[in-house]
Design a protein around this motif. Sequence first.
Motif, PDB file in Angstrom:
ATOM      1  N   ALA A   1       2.228 -13.344   9.468  1.00  0.00           N
ATOM      2  CA  ALA A   1       2.000 -13.053   8.056  1.00  0.00           C
ATOM      3  C   ALA A   1       1.290 -14.221   7.366  1.00  0.00           C
ATOM      4  CB  ALA A   1       3.327 -12.758   7.369  1.00  0.00           C
ATOM      5  N   GLU A   2       1.742 -15.443   7.668  1.00  0.00           N
ATOM      6  CA  GLU A   2       1.127 -16.624   7.063  1.00  0.00           C
ATOM      7  C   GLU A   2      -0.306 -16.781   7.533  1.00  0.00           C
ATOM      8  OE1 GLU A   2      -0.503 -20.453   6.760  1.00  0.00           O
ATOM      9  OE2 GLU A   2       0.195 -19.682   8.696  1.00  0.00           O
ATOM     10  N   ARG A   3      -0.546 -16.527   8.820  1.00  0.00           N
ATOM     11  CA  ARG A   3      -1.905 -16.687   9.362  1.00  0.00           C
ATOM     12  C   ARG A   3      -2.859 -15.654   8.750  1.00  0.00           C
ATOM     13  NH1 ARG A   3      -3.691 -15.655  15.110  1.00  0.00           N
ATOM     14  NH2 ARG A   3      -1.527 -15.081  15.484  1.00  0.00           N
ATOM     15  N   PHE A   4      -2.376 -14.431   8.575  1.00  0.00           N
ATOM     16  CA  PHE A   4      -3.228 -13.384   8.010  1.00  0.00           C
ATOM     17  C   PHE A   4      -3.605 -13.714   6.572  1.00  0.00           C
ATOM     18  CE2 PHE A   4      -4.699  -8.983   7.679  1.00  0.00           C
ATOM     19  CZ  PHE A   4      -5.121  -8.764   8.982  1.00  0.00           C
ATOM     20  N   GLU A   5      -2.628 -14.226   5.825  1.00  0.00           N
ATOM     21  CA  GLU A   5      -2.915 -14.569   4.428  1.00  0.00           C
ATOM     22  C   GLU A   5      -3.845 -15.774   4.347  1.00  0.00           C
ATOM     23  OE1 GLU A   5      -0.588 -14.543   0.184  1.00  0.00           O
ATOM     24  OE2 GLU A   5       0.549 -14.408   2.057  1.00  0.00           O
ATOM     25  N   ARG A   6      -3.647 -16.735   5.251  1.00  0.00           N
ATOM     26  CA  ARG A   6      -4.498 -17.931   5.240  1.00  0.00           C
ATOM     27  C   ARG A   6      -5.935 -17.595   5.637  1.00  0.00           C
ATOM     28  NH1 ARG A   6      -4.901 -20.777   9.751  1.00  0.00           N
ATOM     29  NH2 ARG A   6      -2.810 -20.133  10.408  1.00  0.00           N
ATOM     30  N   LEU A   7      -6.109 -16.740   6.640  1.00  0.00           N
ATOM     31  CA  LEU A   7      -7.452 -16.430   7.140  1.00  0.00           C
ATOM     32  C   LEU A   7      -8.222 -15.489   6.225  1.00  0.00           C
ATOM     33  CD1 LEU A   7      -6.678 -15.911  10.946  1.00  0.00           C
ATOM     34  CD2 LEU A   7      -7.943 -17.816   9.918  1.00  0.00           C
ATOM     35  N   PHE A   8      -7.510 -14.485   5.670  1.00  0.00           N
ATOM     36  CA  PHE A   8      -8.215 -13.412   4.979  1.00  0.00           C
ATOM     37  C   PHE A   8      -7.821 -13.256   3.509  1.00  0.00           C
ATOM     38  CE2 PHE A   8      -7.429 -11.950   9.448  1.00  0.00           C
ATOM     39  CZ  PHE A   8      -8.679 -12.306   9.935  1.00  0.00           C
ATOM     40  N   GLY A   9      -6.844 -14.041   3.064  1.00  0.00           N
ATOM     41  CA  GLY A   9      -6.406 -13.914   1.683  1.00  0.00           C
ATOM     42  C   GLY A   9      -5.653 -12.631   1.413  1.00  0.00           C
ATOM     43  N   LEU A  10      -5.069 -12.034   2.462  1.00  0.00           N
ATOM     44  CA  LEU A  10      -4.366 -10.764   2.318  1.00  0.00           C
ATOM     45  C   LEU A  10      -2.876 -10.951   2.585  1.00  0.00           C
ATOM     46  CD1 LEU A  10      -6.865  -8.447   4.241  1.00  0.00           C
ATOM     47  CD2 LEU A  10      -6.613  -8.669   1.763  1.00  0.00           C
ATOM     48  N   HIS A  11      -2.059 -10.649   1.583  1.00  0.00           N
ATOM     49  CA  HIS A  11      -0.611 -10.666   1.774  1.00  0.00           C
ATOM     50  C   HIS A  11      -0.221  -9.389   2.505  1.00  0.00           C
ATOM     51  CE1 HIS A  11       3.608 -11.580   0.901  1.00  0.00           C
ATOM     52  NE2 HIS A  11       3.748 -10.284   0.680  1.00  0.00           N
ATOM     53  N   VAL A  12       0.572  -9.513   3.548  1.00  0.00           N
ATOM     54  CA  VAL A  12       0.981  -8.350   4.335  1.00  0.00           C
ATOM     55  C   VAL A  12       2.266  -7.764   3.734  1.00  0.00           C
ATOM     56  CG1 VAL A  12       1.570  -7.465   6.609  1.00  0.00           C
ATOM     57  CG2 VAL A  12      -0.042  -9.376   6.396  1.00  0.00           C
ATOM     58  N   HIS A  13       2.160  -6.526   3.252  1.00  0.00           N
ATOM     59  CA  HIS A  13       3.305  -5.817   2.685  1.00  0.00           C
ATOM     60  C   HIS A  13       3.946  -4.982   3.788  1.00  0.00           C
ATOM     61  CE1 HIS A  13       0.633  -6.699  -0.692  1.00  0.00           C
ATOM     62  NE2 HIS A  13       1.663  -6.551  -1.506  1.00  0.00           N
ATOM     63  N   GLU A  14       5.249  -5.106   3.944  1.00  0.00           N
ATOM     64  CA  GLU A  14       5.936  -4.371   5.001  1.00  0.00           C
ATOM     65  C   GLU A  14       6.539  -3.066   4.480  1.00  0.00           C
ATOM     66  OE1 GLU A  14       8.151  -6.752   8.067  1.00  0.00           O
ATOM     67  OE2 GLU A  14       7.954  -8.299   6.496  1.00  0.00           O
ATOM     68  N   SER A  15       6.569  -2.083   5.380  1.00  0.00           N
ATOM     69  CA  SER A  15       7.200  -0.806   5.076  1.00  0.00           C
ATOM     70  C   SER A  15       8.109  -0.431   6.243  1.00  0.00           C
ATOM     71  CB  SER A  15       6.148   0.284   4.853  1.00  0.00           C
ATOM     72  OG  SER A  15       5.375   0.457   6.035  1.00  0.00           O
ATOM     73  N   PHE A  16       8.886   0.594   6.060  1.00  0.00           N
ATOM     74  CA  PHE A  16       9.805   1.060   7.082  1.00  0.00           C
ATOM     75  C   PHE A  16       9.660   2.569   7.182  1.00  0.00           C
ATOM     76  CE2 PHE A  16      14.516   2.272   7.761  1.00  0.00           C
ATOM     77  CZ  PHE A  16      14.371   2.342   9.128  1.00  0.00           C
ATOM     78  N   GLY A  17       9.493   3.054   8.386  1.00  0.00           N
ATOM     79  CA  GLY A  17       9.369   4.493   8.561  1.00  0.00           C
ATOM     80  C   GLY A  17       9.889   4.923   9.916  1.00  0.00           C
ATOM     81  N   MET A  18      10.179   6.198  10.036  1.00  0.00           N
ATOM     82  CA  MET A  18      10.644   6.748  11.296  1.00  0.00           C
ATOM     83  C   MET A  18      10.292   8.226  11.341  1.00  0.00           C
ATOM     84  SD  MET A  18      14.710   6.357  10.434  1.00  0.00           S
ATOM     85  CE  MET A  18      15.218   6.847  12.062  1.00  0.00           C
TER      86      MET A  18
END
Length: 648
Positions: free
Chosen positions: A362-379
């Motif tokens: 999550a930290e790497r994605f935000e650092r590289l692309f400026g995108l915060h990763v929002h998590e969801s839950f599904g089944m």
Amino acid sequence: MTAPPKVPASGEGAPFSAPFPVRSIADVRKLEAAPLEATLRARSTYDIFVNAARAFGDKTALTFLRTGDPADTPIRWSYAQLLEGIHQTANLLHALGVGADDAVAVLLPGCLEYHLALWGGEAAGIVQPLNPLLADAKLVSMMNASRAKVLIAYGSDDESGIWSQALRLRPLVPTLTAILRVAPHDEAPDVTAGLVAGDGIESFNLLRARQPAGHLVSGRRIAPTDIAAYFHTGGTTGAPKLAMHSHRNQLFTAWASVVMQGTAASDVTINGFPLFHVAGVLPGSLTALSAGAEIVIPTTALMRNRDVLRNYWRLVEKYRATTLAAVPTMLAALANVPVGDADISSVKYCRTGAAPLTAELAERFERLFGLHVHESFGMTEMAGISSITPCGVLAPVGCVGFPLPYAQVRIVALNEQGGASDQDMPAGEPGMVLFKSPNVFPGFVEPQDTANAFTADGWLATGDLGWMDAQGRLHLTGRSKDLIIRSGHNIDPKLIEDALGAHPAVQMCAAVGAPDAYAGELPVVFATLVPGASATEQELLDFMSARVADAAARPKRVTIIPSMPVTNVGKLYKPELRAMATVAVVAALLDEVLTGMGSAHAPRPHVYIANDGVVTVVPEMTGDDAANDRLHEALRAALARLPVKTRV
């Protein structure tokens, strides 16, 4: 006191829309201000496409990429064209005798026609999306369980050998009356006509074109409780189960996802999820189409296409994608693709789910692309979505957001068998997550599977462990079956994975329990490295051990592997890691036995896990029967101490 904003009714000709941005549990409660029946008035998934075509007409609904080259010209369908195709497909199926209770099986790669099969199939009967990567025997079992009447299959072997597979399945499913062949997008019409062999094998596109495009010939009035689809789940090992979805289940998932995420007609999403999986069909597709958004289908191979992966950020730039949704393994792959000078400023929402997200990724994605990763839950049992972290809500890793409007959640203690008890846990304390919600499925095709899915008082037992925070958000900590139990001590693998995942050389890691003669299980870890990085297993073990406070949870071994085993939709597949750990333990035990017998230099027995799940040992035989007997006896005695089924 300010009155809550009015939530407009959905249906009766209106596409789904978000009345206001959701930023808190209070906003979720505002969405619940009116009874659900007054808010969600659409009766079926068919209504969604009628409403969308009326509202959006010539606006692009689906964009199919022929290749992964951003310069290529795509194929586009408008909302009006999509509805016409759905009408034609439903009418074709009706002409073939498909009624409301009949199943239409689908074996297709990523393509435009998949959406006709899905939504036309649900307008005519019950659609059954199938994973073409499953073995024939499993597909036959599922099609016979559903009594599939028609099979819609891709007419080429270029994608997973689907056409040959369809022909093999046909004689093994007695209820099949027709196979509809979907021609590849680049196949000439005269070639298509020449490939249809008759005898129940027909051209999907040629027959569809002869059907009326303006209405449902059947005149069917679809009830919200009618079954819309059968989705298979738990099919990687063992017998797959068929989960039933009602039209109301799927409608609710689309509506709830739209209002929680703020999905709008201006949105564009690249949907790389396969459409045999609930994530690609409902949160990934129906949600967008119910709000008038555009879906980009990245070639028949989807995200398995290396050109798509390599050019992903260029594709985002060209199509001005606003939403990025992917499982964590795909986010890890994208993190290795440089953005270069591509303009990805259009992306406003990045969402993941289906598997745990590591803090490092999550930290790497935000650092590289400026995108915060929002998590969801599904089944699958909740029509694809259970909770969502909305755009603009910055939550810590492991937080999967707010439960959907009108949903109820309980956190209960585990019983002695690792299942759900009736003891509610205090706020902030972890336990098994239970749900009641409008999108909880009515059950599996097999009644016993249904009974096992619910508690005695009717709550869906997810098997997931989690807790609720003071802000009303759900946090997941793992699966109950993934707990490592060492001498009665429950160890959460996430604690270990978070510790090792902080190492800069680690791309992904997963902790599992390895069998042990004394403790029952001991934690071990598997890891993959960031491309170009280097680290030794001992270095990783030392790094992790210093960060795991609980001595019982400190693994004894780290194993670096080239890649993580994943399911066909990219979810980490821990059963294979547990099998690898078990084989390693057995092999080490056999070395001890041979050394103790003075046979340290003898050929090592072959160890593998058979199809029935039993660890199987095949020792090298010699010409000395007495020595062979002693070896067999020693091996059996040693293996008997392990808490796994073995045979020599």
